[in-house]
Motif scaffolding. Structure first.
Motif, PDB file in Angstrom:
ATOM      1  N   TYR B 232       0.829  -1.206   0.000  1.00  0.00           N
ATOM      2  CA  TYR B 232       0.000   0.000   0.000  1.00  0.00           C
ATOM      3  C   TYR B 232       0.866   1.260   0.000  1.00  0.00           C
ATOM      4  O   TYR B 232       0.637   2.186  -0.792  1.00  0.00           O
ATOM      5  CB  TYR B 232      -0.923  -0.017   1.219  1.00  0.00           C
ATOM      6  CG  TYR B 232      -1.709   1.255   1.390  1.00  0.00           C
ATOM      7  CD1 TYR B 232      -2.689   1.616   0.474  1.00  0.00           C
ATOM      8  CD2 TYR B 232      -1.462   2.113   2.466  1.00  0.00           C
ATOM      9  CE1 TYR B 232      -3.408   2.796   0.625  1.00  0.00           C
ATOM     10  CE2 TYR B 232      -2.171   3.280   2.626  1.00  0.00           C
ATOM     11  CZ  TYR B 232      -3.142   3.624   1.705  1.00  0.00           C
ATOM     12  OH  TYR B 232      -3.845   4.791   1.847  1.00  0.00           O
ATOM     13  N   ASP B 253      -9.800   7.497 -11.176  1.00  0.00           N
ATOM     14  CA  ASP B 253     -10.601   6.646 -10.285  1.00  0.00           C
ATOM     15  C   ASP B 253     -10.141   5.190 -10.337  1.00  0.00           C
ATOM     16  O   ASP B 253     -10.182   4.472  -9.330  1.00  0.00           O
ATOM     17  CB  ASP B 253     -12.083   6.704 -10.667  1.00  0.00           C
ATOM     18  CG  ASP B 253     -12.701   8.056 -10.326  1.00  0.00           C
ATOM     19  OD1 ASP B 253     -12.045   8.841  -9.609  1.00  0.00           O
ATOM     20  OD2 ASP B 253     -13.826   8.325 -10.787  1.00  0.00           O
ATOM     21  N   SER B 256      -7.295   5.150  -7.867  1.00  0.00           N
ATOM     22  CA  SER B 256      -7.641   5.483  -6.480  1.00  0.00           C
ATOM     23  C   SER B 256      -8.592   4.441  -5.884  1.00  0.00           C
ATOM     24  O   SER B 256      -8.549   4.174  -4.683  1.00  0.00           O
ATOM     25  CB  SER B 256      -8.233   6.885  -6.387  1.00  0.00           C
ATOM     26  OG  SER B 256      -9.458   6.947  -7.060  1.00  0.00           O
ATOM     27  N   ASP B 257      -9.424   3.843  -6.723  1.00  0.00           N
ATOM     28  CA  ASP B 257     -10.311   2.785  -6.216  1.00  0.00           C
ATOM     29  C   ASP B 257      -9.500   1.598  -5.689  1.00  0.00           C
ATOM     30  O   ASP B 257      -9.824   1.015  -4.649  1.00  0.00           O
ATOM     31  CB  ASP B 257     -11.257   2.294  -7.324  1.00  0.00           C
ATOM     32  CG  ASP B 257     -12.381   3.288  -7.613  1.00  0.00           C
ATOM     33  OD1 ASP B 257     -12.477   4.298  -6.879  1.00  0.00           O
ATOM     34  OD2 ASP B 257     -13.133   3.063  -8.573  1.00  0.00           O
ATOM     35  N   SER B 260      -7.866   2.639  -2.457  1.00  0.00           N
ATOM     36  CA  SER B 260      -8.867   2.696  -1.396  1.00  0.00           C
ATOM     37  C   SER B 260      -9.178   1.294  -0.876  1.00  0.00           C
ATOM     38  O   SER B 260      -9.267   1.066   0.334  1.00  0.00           O
ATOM     39  CB  SER B 260     -10.136   3.362  -1.924  1.00  0.00           C
ATOM     40  OG  SER B 260     -11.161   3.258  -0.974  1.00  0.00           O
ATOM     41  N   ALA B 263      -6.501   0.232   1.368  1.00  0.00           N
ATOM     42  CA  ALA B 263      -6.591   0.899   2.671  1.00  0.00           C
ATOM     43  C   ALA B 263      -7.682   0.271   3.532  1.00  0.00           C
ATOM     44  O   ALA B 263      -7.502   0.076   4.740  1.00  0.00           O
ATOM     45  CB  ALA B 263      -6.857   2.389   2.464  1.00  0.00           C
ATOM     46  N   VAL B 264      -8.805  -0.060   2.897  1.00  0.00           N
ATOM     47  CA  VAL B 264      -9.906  -0.677   3.642  1.00  0.00           C
ATOM     48  C   VAL B 264      -9.468  -2.021   4.212  1.00  0.00           C
ATOM     49  O   VAL B 264      -9.732  -2.341   5.378  1.00  0.00           O
ATOM     50  CB  VAL B 264     -11.147  -0.841   2.727  1.00  0.00           C
ATOM     51  CG1 VAL B 264     -12.186  -1.734   3.381  1.00  0.00           C
ATOM     52  CG2 VAL B 264     -11.742   0.520   2.399  1.00  0.00           C
ATOM     53  N   SER B 300      -4.288  -7.167  -2.230  1.00  0.00           N
ATOM     54  CA  SER B 300      -3.631  -5.853  -2.199  1.00  0.00           C
ATOM     55  C   SER B 300      -2.331  -5.842  -3.005  1.00  0.00           C
ATOM     56  O   SER B 300      -2.034  -4.869  -3.696  1.00  0.00           O
ATOM     57  CB  SER B 300      -3.339  -5.447  -0.749  1.00  0.00           C
ATOM     58  OG  SER B 300      -4.539  -5.125  -0.098  1.00  0.00           O
TER      59      SER B 300
END
Lengths: 489, 373
Positions: B232, B253, B256-257, B260, B263-264, B300
């Motif tokens: 990450y 997007d 960034s998706d 994200s 990160a989640v 990830s």
């Protein structure tokens, strides 16, 4: 190894798309598939792990014997038009060959796939290209001294950018083809070029005016023996190692006018059409990777003592069923995209009476003046573009590109899904099959990246299918003669 | 010591983190290439800090810390290199299961490895001798000693010195991930062995043999988490630097998706409760954490390579290595589908519901009710 497919013939799978007796003769396709499968089992799979190991230690190592063996099977001339001595295949043939080769080894398949990608832009040049490099490639195949091609698009600062006409306008392009008397001087760097270090000829794209890359993006045919051309390095890749990915540098490399493929400034359109042609085979590559993993894990479950009893577990049965399901869908998608392209989008070009008439002219006559002079003229190039406009449309190509992108993106995800699931089924204790599955898993990841990332491809699906947009993807009938640096307009 | 304070835990993590960034990350490529010299060098650094025997008490040359401290340390080390972190886990698990009299013979800085094996199908014990073989035993190649952990209703562990007669260790050449924990094909032909700790006595930090699998799973979860963090952080930095279409790629997007989602996954940290003394972890929670965290790590790291595009596929960037390392976490000590089977064993299913409430509910950390370390 347990052989899973074909349990149904192509004729049974695609009865409407491939009627017997038409240009995509299903009988010929069956023979092509059968021949390729034998080649893959006899020559490719037995060498796959050893080549992966050797190229892991030395990325520049290359197995020319395998290329020669492939050449004997007609792998290098598959897409080359029949008048030039090739098999005259299109996306469907390329896709079928790719699935078969990739089930054995995706890296080795990529050697032939990257070669086809190098050939593809030349096909857009029409009959003017038949008697030059294309004929030389066929001749080399027949004399067991095969020549390979590559296609160079990606740059250090521009990967995804150069595969999309809109992004190309804002891309950080650092290469430049500068107009000089009699041709162009090429400068810059191209990166991650499959076959780049072993290719005899390279089709490459550069702008003739870096301030307007999209408008001046131009395709050149480069002789790799040219002064100023160098292979800077060969990359150490995660997978698909049998096919070298090279960084190429161009230091004022001279390319004469006659080696401009199609016309100056037509490169963006050429790139779009080439990607529409190449993405179904990439979907097939991914399908082949997944199938290879599926066949190996099923073989292991059926035959290995260590796997005794596992086939009776529902978890395993469900996992295998999901794999079969995903592979089936991926194959349907790439076949749909390939046949759409061959039948609908570009099919009219090759079946055009004028093209067929030129094809009937003996090669010896075509190579002599005045016919050679006419075929190499600007008028002939303009006529080829005009033919493209008459036989297809930007909407048809956009739709075809979207279907191709769908096949590519879905196939890449399936390859990762199936190889990952197969590896998890066998675990770390499985013995030799583990090494094969680990390799396929490493190989699979590239299918989500090359020919445009899956994300970019899905945006193509959005534009072409969800929004029914039409992108400007055919070279203009009347090219804008832009005054480029160096003088000539 | 087993009751580590929060301040002490933070200090330990900081030390491990500094070591990971300063010493391990720069050597990660060399470790991945299989260099034995660089592994020896790294192991010396780790042993100097006592990270080879975290769970042992001070009279045994250990740090006298608890399992939670070990897991926190391993996670930090994995940010630098997952394979080295696996070496630390396997060595600590092996030494902590050794009986005191055998532990006294293990020299400082020795690298041991715990090797889980299927009893009967892989390895059999008869008259104090081990026979059979274990494929792809992580960390076994070049180790100074092995503790063979046999599964079954009553797990048992047996210690074998690296030079034992009848023991053959052959390097597992195809090993794709966690290559700093060099795997070996272990062949045992009438190898004399000594029983490891039976859990009935010994030091206060002794690891019960029956609890060793939980330690391996929780440790693998910690390694996977460290790998995910590295993926990450690296992908995020790249996304802010790399431009496509005239803007940094994080502004797309599509990119960034993915970031994200990474990160989640990191934010959803599975709980592994430990007992008040800090010596015990819950085996059900360890299983759940191993499954969830390693699946998340694979997702990830795969996304991280995708963020990098073609660059990420090249070995020199070190991103694809994270993907390979994460995949091996998913397969060790057992593939996750087998771990799911373990979770659904009748003796464990009754405890899964409270576990779910702990994770999804009020944040209460429940005391473990199963076997403890």
């Amino acid at each position: 190894m347990t052989s899973i497919t074909p349990e149904r013939s192509l004729r049974e799978r695609f009865p409407r798309l491939l009627p017997h007796g038409e240009r995509l003769d299903v009988g010929e396709l069956e023979r092509l598939r059968s021949r390729t499968r034998c080649f893959a089992e006899d020559h490719v799979r037995p060498r796959a792990l050893e080549i992966d190991r050797r190229t892991g230690e030395d990325p520049s190592w290359f197995d020319w014997d395998l290329v020669r063996a492939g050449g004997e099977q007609g792998m290098l001339g598959l897409l080359i038009p029949e008048p030039a001595g090739g098999a005259g295949g299109l996306a469907t043939q390329a896709a079928i060959v790719m699935e078969e080769l990739c089930a054995a080894c995706p890296g080795i398949a990529l050697i032939f796939g990257a070669h086809a990608l190098g050939v593809a832009p030349l096909l857009l040049g029409g009959p003017s290209q038949w008697d030059g490099v294309l004929a030389e490639l066929v001749q080399s195949e027949r004399t067991a001294k095969p020549l390979l091609m590559a296609c160079a698009i990606t740059e250090p600062e521009a990967g995804t950018d150069v595969e999309d006409p809109d992004l190309l306008r804002r891309a950080r392009i650092t290469s430049h083809a500068r107009r000089v008397p009699g041709g162009f001087r090429l400068s810059g760097t191209k990166r991650f070029i499959s076959n780049g270090s072993v290719a005899r000829w390279i089709t490459l794209l550069m702008p003739t005016d870096p301030r307007h890359p999209a408008e001046t993006w131009t395709c050149f045919l480069l002789d790799t023996r040219s002064e100023g051309f160098a292979v800077a390095r060969v990359e150490h890749k995660m997978g698909q190692r049998a096919c070298p990915a090279a960084e190429l540098t161009f230091d004022e490399v001279f390319v004469p006018d006659e080696r401009v493929v199609s016309r100056e400034g037509d490169g963006a359109a050429a790139t779009t059409i080439v990607l529409a042609c190449s993405r179904p085979p990439v979907g097939a590559i991914a399908t082949g990777v997944a199938r290879g993993a599926y066949e190996r894990v099923l073989g292991w479950l059926e035959e290995d003592r260590a796997a005794k009893g596992l086939l009776e577990r529902q978890h395993v049965q469900l996992a295998l069923a999901s794999m079969e399901e995903e592979i089936h869908l991926a194959r349907q998608l790439y076949m749909d995209a390939a046949t759409e392209l061959d039948h609908t989008a570009l099919g009219g070009v090759t079946s055009n009476p004028a093209v067929r008439a030129i094809a009937h002219v003996p090669a010896g006559v075509r190579r002599r003046a005045p016919m050679h002079g006419w075929l190499a003229s600007d008028r002939a190039r303009d006529a080829t573009i005009a033919l493209l406009h008459r036989t297809t449309s930007e909407r048809a190509v956009t739709r075809s590109l979207a279907l191709s992108s769908m096949a590519k993106a879905h196939g890449g995800d399936v390859a990762m899904l199936v190889t990952g699931a197969a590896l998890e089924l066998v675990g770390l204790r499985a013995g030799p099959v583990r090494a094969e599955l680990e390799k396929l898993w490493r190989d699979a990841k590239l299918t989500q990246i090359y020919e445009g990332t899956n994300q970019l491809n899905r945006l193509e699906v959005y534009r072409g299918l969800c929004r029914s947009e039409t992108i400007s993807c055919l070279p203009p009938l009347h090219p804008i003669r832009r005054k480029t640096e160096g003088g000539r307009s | 010591m087993t009751g580590t304070t929060i301040a002490e835990r933070i200090e330990i993590q900081a030390m491990a983190s500094e070591l990971a960034h300063r010493e391990l990350a720069p050597r990660a490529a060399a470790l991945d290439a299989g260099g034995q010299d660089v592994l020896t060098e790294c192991w010396r650094l780790l042993a100097e800090l006592g990270l080879d025997r975290v769970l042992l008490d001070e009279r045994q040359g250990g740090a006298g810390l608890g399992v939670a401290d070990l897991l926190a340390t391993i996670e930090e080390l994995a940010v630098g290199d997952g394979g080295i972190a696996m070496c630390v886990l396997l060595c600590n698990a092996a030494l902590a299961t050794l009986a005191d009299e055998h532990l006294a013979d293990v020299p400082a800085g020795a690298r041991w490895a715990l090797v889980p094996a299927a009893s009967g199908t892989e390895v059999t014990l008869s008259n104090g001798q081990l026979d059979g073989g274990v494929a792809c035993a992580l960390g076994a190649y070049g180790a100074d000693g092995l503790v063979i952990l046999l599964d079954g209703p009553e797990p048992a562990a047996w210690a074998v010195g690296a030079g034992a007669a009848g023991l053959t260790l052959e390097r597992d050449r195809p090993q794709m991930g966690l290559r700093a924990a060099p795997a070996a094909s272990v062949e045992l032909a009438g190898v004399s062995c000594a029983p490891a700790r039976d859990g009935s006595g010994g030091s206060a930090t002794a690891v019960n043999v029956a609890s060793a699998p939980a330690l391996l799973r929780a440790g693998t979860a910690a390694i996977a988490r460290g790998i995910s963090r590295r993926a990450y952080e690296t992908a995020l930095e790249y996304a802010h630097a790399r431009k496509q279409g005239g803007v940094t790629i994080i502004e797309h997007d599509a990119v960034s998706d993915m970031l994200s989602a990474m990160a989640v996954r990191l934010a959803l940290r599975p709980e592994i409760a430990s007992d008040p003394a800090g010596l015990a972890i819950d085996e059900v929670q360890a299983l759940a954490a191993k499954i969830a965290t390693t699946d998340a790590a694979v997702a990830s790291t795969t996304d991280a390579v995708q963020v990098f595009g073609g660059t990420g596929y090249m070995v020199e960037t070190g991103i694809e290595k994270l993907m390979r390392d994460a995949k091996y976490c998913q397969l060790f000590p057992e593939p996750n589908w087998v771990a799911h089977d373990e979770l659904m064993r009748p003796e464990r299913t009754s405890r899964v519901a409270p576990l779910t409430r702990t994770i999804a509910g009020n944040g209460e950390v429940r005391a473990p009710r199963g076997r403890v370390l």
